[in-house]
Design an enzyme around this catalytic site. Structure first.
Site, PDB file in Angstrom:
ATOM      1  N   LYS A  17     -14.829  -1.170   7.054  1.00  0.00           N
ATOM      2  CA  LYS A  17     -14.251  -1.948   8.148  1.00  0.00           C
ATOM      3  C   LYS A  17     -12.772  -2.153   7.831  1.00  0.00           C
ATOM      4  CE  LYS A  17     -14.643  -6.877   9.370  1.00  0.00           C
ATOM      5  NZ  LYS A  17     -13.441  -7.398   8.703  1.00  0.00           N
ATOM      6  N   ASP A  18     -11.902  -1.846   8.799  1.00  0.00           N
ATOM      7  CA  ASP A  18     -10.471  -2.064   8.573  1.00  0.00           C
ATOM      8  C   ASP A  18      -9.856  -2.714   9.804  1.00  0.00           C
ATOM      9  OD1 ASP A  18     -10.016  -0.053  10.470  1.00  0.00           O
ATOM     10  OD2 ASP A  18      -8.308   0.747   9.342  1.00  0.00           O
ATOM     11  N   MET A  19      -8.513  -2.708   9.878  1.00  0.00           N
ATOM     12  CA  MET A  19      -7.846  -3.375  10.996  1.00  0.00           C
ATOM     13  C   MET A  19      -6.884  -2.455  11.746  1.00  0.00           C
ATOM     14  SD  MET A  19      -7.283  -7.099   9.154  1.00  0.00           S
ATOM     15  CE  MET A  19      -6.671  -7.953  10.586  1.00  0.00           C
ATOM     16  N   GLU A  20      -6.915  -1.151  11.471  1.00  0.00           N
ATOM     17  CA  GLU A  20      -5.957  -0.239  12.115  1.00  0.00           C
ATOM     18  C   GLU A  20      -6.526   1.098  12.609  1.00  0.00           C
ATOM     19  OE1 GLU A  20      -4.988  -1.551   8.965  1.00  0.00           O
ATOM     20  OE2 GLU A  20      -3.608  -3.061   9.742  1.00  0.00           O
ATOM     21  N   GLU A  42       0.844  -1.202   0.000  1.00  0.00           N
ATOM     22  CA  GLU A  42       0.000   0.000   0.000  1.00  0.00           C
ATOM     23  C   GLU A  42       0.878   1.251   0.000  1.00  0.00           C
ATOM     24  OE1 GLU A  42      -3.739  -1.745   2.690  1.00  0.00           O
ATOM     25  OE2 GLU A  42      -2.003  -0.864   3.670  1.00  0.00           O
ATOM     26  N   THR A  71      -6.412   0.046   2.854  1.00  0.00           N
ATOM     27  CA  THR A  71      -7.591  -0.553   2.231  1.00  0.00           C
ATOM     28  C   THR A  71      -8.593  -0.959   3.312  1.00  0.00           C
ATOM     29  OG1 THR A  71      -6.451  -2.690   2.228  1.00  0.00           O
ATOM     30  CG2 THR A  71      -6.368  -1.410   0.192  1.00  0.00           C
ATOM     31  N   ASP A  85     -13.117  -5.017  -0.962  1.00  0.00           N
ATOM     32  CA  ASP A  85     -14.043  -6.162  -0.863  1.00  0.00           C
ATOM     33  C   ASP A  85     -15.303  -5.753  -0.109  1.00  0.00           C
ATOM     34  OD1 ASP A  85     -11.660  -6.409   1.256  1.00  0.00           O
ATOM     35  OD2 ASP A  85     -13.527  -6.983   2.231  1.00  0.00           O
TER      36      ASP A  85
HETATM   37  N1  ADE Z   1      -8.962  -4.451   4.591  1.00  0.00           N
HETATM   38  C1  ADE Z   1      -9.439  -4.723   3.365  1.00  0.00           C
HETATM   39  N2  ADE Z   1     -10.571  -5.432   3.445  1.00  0.00           N
HETATM   40  C2  ADE Z   1     -10.828  -5.639   4.767  1.00  0.00           C
HETATM   41  C3  ADE Z   1     -11.843  -6.305   5.489  1.00  0.00           C
HETATM   42  N3  ADE Z   1     -12.825  -6.932   4.886  1.00  0.00           N
HETATM   43  N4  ADE Z   1     -11.753  -6.294   6.841  1.00  0.00           N
HETATM   44  C4  ADE Z   1     -10.750  -5.663   7.457  1.00  0.00           C
HETATM   45  N5  ADE Z   1      -9.768  -5.022   6.834  1.00  0.00           N
HETATM   46  C5  ADE Z   1      -9.805  -5.006   5.488  1.00  0.00           C
END
Ligand code: ADE
Length: 238
Positions: free
Chosen positions: A175-178, A14, A91, A201
């Site tokens: 929705k992400d992870m950070e 990224e 993303t 997605d």
């Molecule tokens: N980053 C990209 N797609 C994701 C998802 N579905 N959940 C968490 N982080 C993401």
């Protein structure tokens, strides 16, 4: 307005288009031998730009994604570069039923939430949700024709039924992870934050998100770089 900005990006893939576009140089070993995080820096017109990635896991040679590395990266970035604005770029998964499309670039507005810190004890439940207020970026969003949305962070790429119920109650668009982890550290240091994510997605049970993620990563990453180029030009012109 801002003269010193710092990009926080979880994955190397990224970050690469941004490093090339803004011609940032690699500050080898900047955070010392223990820390996997990597730093780049440079000047772009009137702006001092730094970029911090989470680096690789030394056992699996993959990017350190998720909320723990994000908090450490943000702390290191703020303490070493003292930015006037942190930009968390990456993303995200998007909620189709709320009008989000693959390839959309979203700027998070409102509050940054967590959907997987469920602690059903008085006051801890609110703490778990995070809910860090984000600066108002409506002028930039309007000017650049980007979309605004609500972001929720969790440490799973997929989701449980409970995660889903919480994301629905928060009216999450992406929705992400950070992001909420970055927002926590920015909140502690009173540093303004701009969260910008491109959608790879759909968050749904019908589609396997991981296949979509791989398929759409290049497109989303390209759109992210294009949007960030406009964002930086906008900041530079203010
Ligand atoms: N980053 C990209 N797609 C994701 C998802 N579905 N959940 C968490 N982080 C993401």
């Amino acid at each position: 307005m801002y003269k010193k900005i710092c990009f926080l990006v979880a994955m190397e893939a990224e970050a690469l288009p941004l490093i090339e576009h803004f011609k940032l140089r690699d500050l080898q070993g900047f955070f010392g031998p223990e820390m996997p995080m990597k730093a780049h820096a440079g000047r772009f017109n009137d702006l001092e730009i730094s970029l911090v990635t989470n680096g690789k896991d030394d056992r699996y040679q993959i990017d350190n994604i998720g909320s723990q590395p994000a908090a450490v990266s943000t702390l290191l970035a703020i303490r070493h570069f003292n930015p006037e604005l942190v930009i968390n770029a990456g993303t995200a998964g998007g909620f189709r039923e709320r009008g989000i499309q693959i390839g959309d670039v979203i700027i998070a507005q409102g509050k940054a939430w967590f959907h997987d810190r469920r602690i059903p004890i008085p006051a801890f439940s609110e703490y778990g949700l995070g809910g860090y207020p984000l600066p108002d970026h409506s002028a930039l969003i309007r000017e650049l024709g980007l979309k605004a949305g609500t972001i929720s962070t969790g440490n799973a790429f997929d989701f449980t039924e409970q995660d889903r119920a919480i994301m629905d109650s928060l009216q999450a668009d992406i929705k992400d992870m950070e992001a909420a982890s970055v927002a926590w550290i920015c909140h502690l240091y009173n540093t303004p934050l701009l969260i910008i994510k491109s959608v790879t997605d759909y968050v749904s049970l019908q589609h396997p998100s991981e296949e979509e993620f791989i398929l759409n990563f290049e497109l989303a990453n390209f759109r992210l770089k294009e949007a960030l180029s406009s964002v930086v030009n906008y900041i530079n012109s203010q």
